[in-house]
Scaffold this motif. Structure first.
Motif, mmCIF file in Angstrom:
data_model
loop_
_atom_site.group_PDB
_atom_site.id
_atom_site.type_symbol
_atom_site.label_atom_id
_atom_site.label_comp_id
_atom_site.label_asym_id
_atom_site.label_seq_id
_atom_site.Cartn_x
_atom_site.Cartn_y
_atom_site.Cartn_z
ATOM 1 N N LEU A 75 0.946 -1.297 0.007
ATOM 2 C CA LEU A 75 -0.048 0.107 0.057
ATOM 3 C C LEU A 75 0.952 1.281 0.090
ATOM 4 O O LEU A 75 0.468 2.391 -0.657
ATOM 5 C CB LEU A 75 -1.109 0.018 1.287
ATOM 6 N N TRP A 76 2.005 1.234 0.653
ATOM 7 C CA TRP A 76 2.829 2.503 0.827
ATOM 8 C C TRP A 76 3.530 2.514 -0.374
ATOM 9 O O TRP A 76 3.947 3.669 -0.910
ATOM 10 C CB TRP A 76 3.884 2.116 2.008
ATOM 11 N N ALA A 77 4.402 1.310 -0.866
ATOM 12 C CA ALA A 77 5.132 1.475 -1.859
ATOM 13 C C ALA A 77 4.475 1.464 -3.329
ATOM 14 O O ALA A 77 5.223 1.802 -4.259
ATOM 15 C CB ALA A 77 6.464 0.583 -1.742
ATOM 16 N N GLY A 78 3.629 0.934 -3.283
ATOM 17 C CA GLY A 78 2.881 0.693 -4.619
ATOM 18 C C GLY A 78 3.198 -0.523 -5.466
ATOM 19 O O GLY A 78 2.733 -0.473 -6.633
ATOM 20 N N THR A 79 3.854 -1.547 -4.935
ATOM 21 C CA THR A 79 4.236 -2.541 -5.743
ATOM 22 C C THR A 79 4.365 -3.666 -4.707
ATOM 23 O O THR A 79 4.895 -3.671 -3.649
ATOM 24 C CB THR A 79 5.541 -2.347 -6.247
ATOM 25 N N ALA A 80 3.906 -4.988 -5.127
ATOM 26 C CA ALA A 80 3.755 -6.198 -4.364
ATOM 27 C C ALA A 80 5.122 -6.660 -4.317
ATOM 28 O O ALA A 80 5.369 -7.519 -3.325
ATOM 29 C CB ALA A 80 2.773 -7.223 -4.979
ATOM 30 N N HIS A 81 6.103 -6.451 -4.883
ATOM 31 C CA HIS A 81 7.249 -6.599 -5.062
ATOM 32 C C HIS A 81 8.293 -6.429 -3.808
ATOM 33 O O HIS A 81 9.236 -6.928 -3.373
ATOM 34 C CB HIS A 81 8.307 -6.359 -6.311
ATOM 35 N N THR A 82 7.686 -5.568 -3.048
ATOM 36 C CA THR A 82 8.347 -5.358 -1.702
ATOM 37 C C THR A 82 8.386 -6.106 -0.630
ATOM 38 O O THR A 82 8.954 -6.332 0.242
ATOM 39 C CB THR A 82 7.582 -3.995 -0.956
ATOM 40 N N CYS A 83 7.466 -7.521 -0.982
ATOM 41 C CA CYS A 83 7.333 -8.619 -0.074
ATOM 42 C C CYS A 83 8.567 -9.542 -0.112
ATOM 43 O O CYS A 83 8.517 -10.412 0.635
ATOM 44 C CB CYS A 83 5.868 -9.126 -0.293
ATOM 45 N N TYR A 84 9.346 -9.335 -1.171
ATOM 46 C CA TYR A 84 10.257 -10.523 -1.247
ATOM 47 C C TYR A 84 11.076 -10.432 0.018
ATOM 48 O O TYR A 84 11.605 -11.838 0.424
ATOM 49 C CB TYR A 84 11.101 -10.196 -2.589
ATOM 50 N N ALA A 85 11.527 -9.360 0.377
ATOM 51 C CA ALA A 85 12.504 -9.490 1.516
ATOM 52 C C ALA A 85 11.688 -9.982 3.009
ATOM 53 O O ALA A 85 12.649 -10.387 3.735
ATOM 54 C CB ALA A 85 13.240 -8.137 1.823
ATOM 55 N N LEU A 86 10.504 -9.743 2.875
ATOM 56 C CA LEU A 86 9.760 -10.108 4.108
ATOM 57 C C LEU A 86 9.443 -11.715 4.262
ATOM 58 O O LEU A 86 9.185 -12.443 5.301
ATOM 59 C CB LEU A 86 8.701 -9.563 4.189
ATOM 60 N N LEU A 87 9.346 -12.540 3.109
ATOM 61 C CA LEU A 87 8.778 -13.686 2.898
ATOM 62 C C LEU A 87 9.688 -14.826 3.867
ATOM 63 O O LEU A 87 9.291 -15.504 4.212
ATOM 64 C CB LEU A 87 8.646 -14.264 1.378
ATOM 65 N N PRO A 88 11.131 -14.407 3.428
ATOM 66 C CA PRO A 88 11.863 -15.539 4.249
ATOM 67 C C PRO A 88 11.813 -15.483 5.685
ATOM 68 O O PRO A 88 11.814 -16.332 6.509
ATOM 69 C CB PRO A 88 13.387 -15.296 3.726
ATOM 70 N N ILE A 89 11.595 -14.121 6.315
ATOM 71 C CA ILE A 89 11.441 -13.992 7.555
ATOM 72 C C ILE A 89 10.073 -14.576 8.050
ATOM 73 O O ILE A 89 10.102 -15.175 9.313
ATOM 74 C CB ILE A 89 11.453 -12.393 7.794
ATOM 75 N N ILE A 90 9.077 -14.299 7.404
ATOM 76 C CA ILE A 90 7.936 -14.933 7.663
ATOM 77 C C ILE A 90 7.822 -16.470 7.961
ATOM 78 O O ILE A 90 7.389 -17.215 8.722
ATOM 79 C CB ILE A 90 6.795 -14.496 6.824
#
Length: 441
Positions: free
Chosen positions: A105-120
């Motif tokens: 929502l903040w950055a306007g792109t779903a690709h910001t989630c890449y760095a979060l997925l391994p943490i999750i």
């Protein structure tokens, strides 16, 4: 003969979309342009409208996002999110999707989630929770965040004057409808997903990997956070300033300069604000502009721009050339049952792999067929249908980051880990949005 030509041209259009989607990357835009070439030079059709405004908005927003990445702003945000998630590990299935949604929502792109997925994934594994549960909803939530983000290419597309921007839909309506609908949809999907699949310690694939020594049951979770640029915080604040300005200018048109009796249009406003914010980010974050241009955020944005250039132009050429025939055959259906327009939106998004391209291609068709602008806004989440096939980059990444093997693609391909969360968020967000439309408008 005329009917045969229309069917032949439609087959060519669909074939170009299919081939482009299969090639991937900028292939969608390239083969879309091949379709334009065939329609214009072989069949003699007049070229349709080029989506210039949408393309320029994508360039401006992605440039700002790429500058944020180069300044370490995305790493800073990831580290903050990681610290939050690690404090609430037992609620990872609920908190992780909300975090990826907020990032998008903040950055306007779903690709910001890449760095979060391994943490999750690793937090869930440490808690002996099935990583599929938070990963599946978190991946879908990241896409849902784009359909409501003030600075996403998809939102920019529907805000443009040729779509909904000139038909009573402003930033206010978008935020009021999409944000509550998205939050409720994510929470419902998280609640359901929290009971999907066997517990981690009973999952056959996880147990196989333990037996074969690929994993250790009590293995410590690695720290996935990255070193922060000390000036990254200022870059994040600069980007946030840009988002806030876009929202304010969208909600209060009187804040925009007026020319010839009317306020500066929203497309131009977004372009000017976000490109200026990109310069501010580079300044306060002391970022290398060459690094911004070489990052994956910039690359994904340029892919989206080329895709829209080819596919949306091909779609508008075909539709404008046969508008009377198309409207005459199905107009009554969507006029009577406007919510059914979610079906073509969903199906096209599967093929186009782009929310913005889907909206730019089909929203003009919906308007011409009599679908009310507010209903089109309610149906906005239907452009997230590309989860149906598990080959979107965020889905592939989530599968790869789950070392337990619980996030997977089934034998029949479509029975994959993201299917249930995708359908739930689509139906619930549209349903809640429709209810809000009735209550508020």
């Amino acid at each position: 003969m005329a009917t045969f030509l229309i069917i032949l041209q439609l087959i060519i259009v669909l074939a170009m979309i299919f081939i482009g989607a299969k090639v991937g990357g900028i292939g969608l835009g390239i083969y879309g342009m091949v379709g334009v070439f065939l329609l214009v030079f072989v069949f003699g059709m007049e070229p349709g409208a080029i989506p210039i405004d949408v393309m320029l908005i994508i360039v401006s927003v992605i440039t700002a996002s790429a500058a944020l990445q180069a300044a370490g702003g995305l790493d800073y945000m990831v580290n903050v999110a990681a610290r939050f998630l690690k404090k609430k590990p037992s609620r990872i299935t609920f908190y992780a999707p909300l975090v990826t949604w907020l990032f998008s929502l903040w950055a306007g792109t779903a690709h910001t989630c890449y760095a979060l997925l391994p943490i999750i994934s690793e937090i869930a594994r440490k808690e002996k929770l099935r990583p599929e549960r938070p990963l599946s909803v978190a991946t879908i939530a990241a896409s849902l965040g784009c359909t409501g983000s003030p600075v996403s290419a998809a939102t920019a597309a529907i805000l443009s004057e040729e779509l909904l921007g000139d038909r009573g839909i402003s930033m206010t309506e978008i935020l009021v409808i999409t944000i509550p609908a998205s939050i409720i949809a994510i929470l419902v999907a998280s609640l359901v997903q929290n009971y999907v699949g066997k517990p981690l310690e009973e999952d056959p694939e996880y147990l196989r990997r333990i037996r074969e020594g690929l994993l250790t049951a009590d293995e410590e979770v690695a720290d996935e956070t990255k070193a922060e640029n000390p000036r990254a915080k200022w870059a994040v604040l600069a980007f946030l300033l840009g988002v806030v300005l876009v929202v304010l200018f969208g909600i209060f048109p009187e804040l925009r300069p007026a020319f010839d009796g009317g306020s500066l249009n929203m497309s131009t406003t977004i372009e000017v604000v976000m490109m200026s914010i990109a310069a501010l980010i580079l300044l306060v974050g002391k970022a290398d502009v060459r690094k911004a241009a070489s990052g994956n955020v910039f690359a994904s944005g340029m892919n989206a721009m080329v895709s829209i250039f080819g596919v949306a132009w091909m779609g508008s050429t075909f539709f404008e050339g046969h508008q009377d025939v198309i409207l005459g055959s199905v107009e009554g259906v969507f006029t009577t049952y406007p919510l059914l327009f979610a079906i073509p939106l969903f199906l096209f998004s599967i093929m186009l792999f782009s929310q913005a391209a889907t909206a730019k291609t089909l929203f003009p068709v919906g308007l011409a067929m009599g679908v009310p602008p507010m209903v089109l806004l309610v149906l906005f989440p239907a452009v997230n249908g590309y989860f149906f096939l598990p080959n979107y980059p965020t889905e592939v990444a989530a599968i790869g980051f789950d070392r337990t093997g619980t996030t997977r693609i089934g034998r029949y391909v479509v029975n994959h880990s993201f299917q249930l969360a995708g359908w739930i968020t689509t139906f619930v967000s549209i349903g809640v949005g429709y209810l809000l439309m009735i209550l508020l408008y």
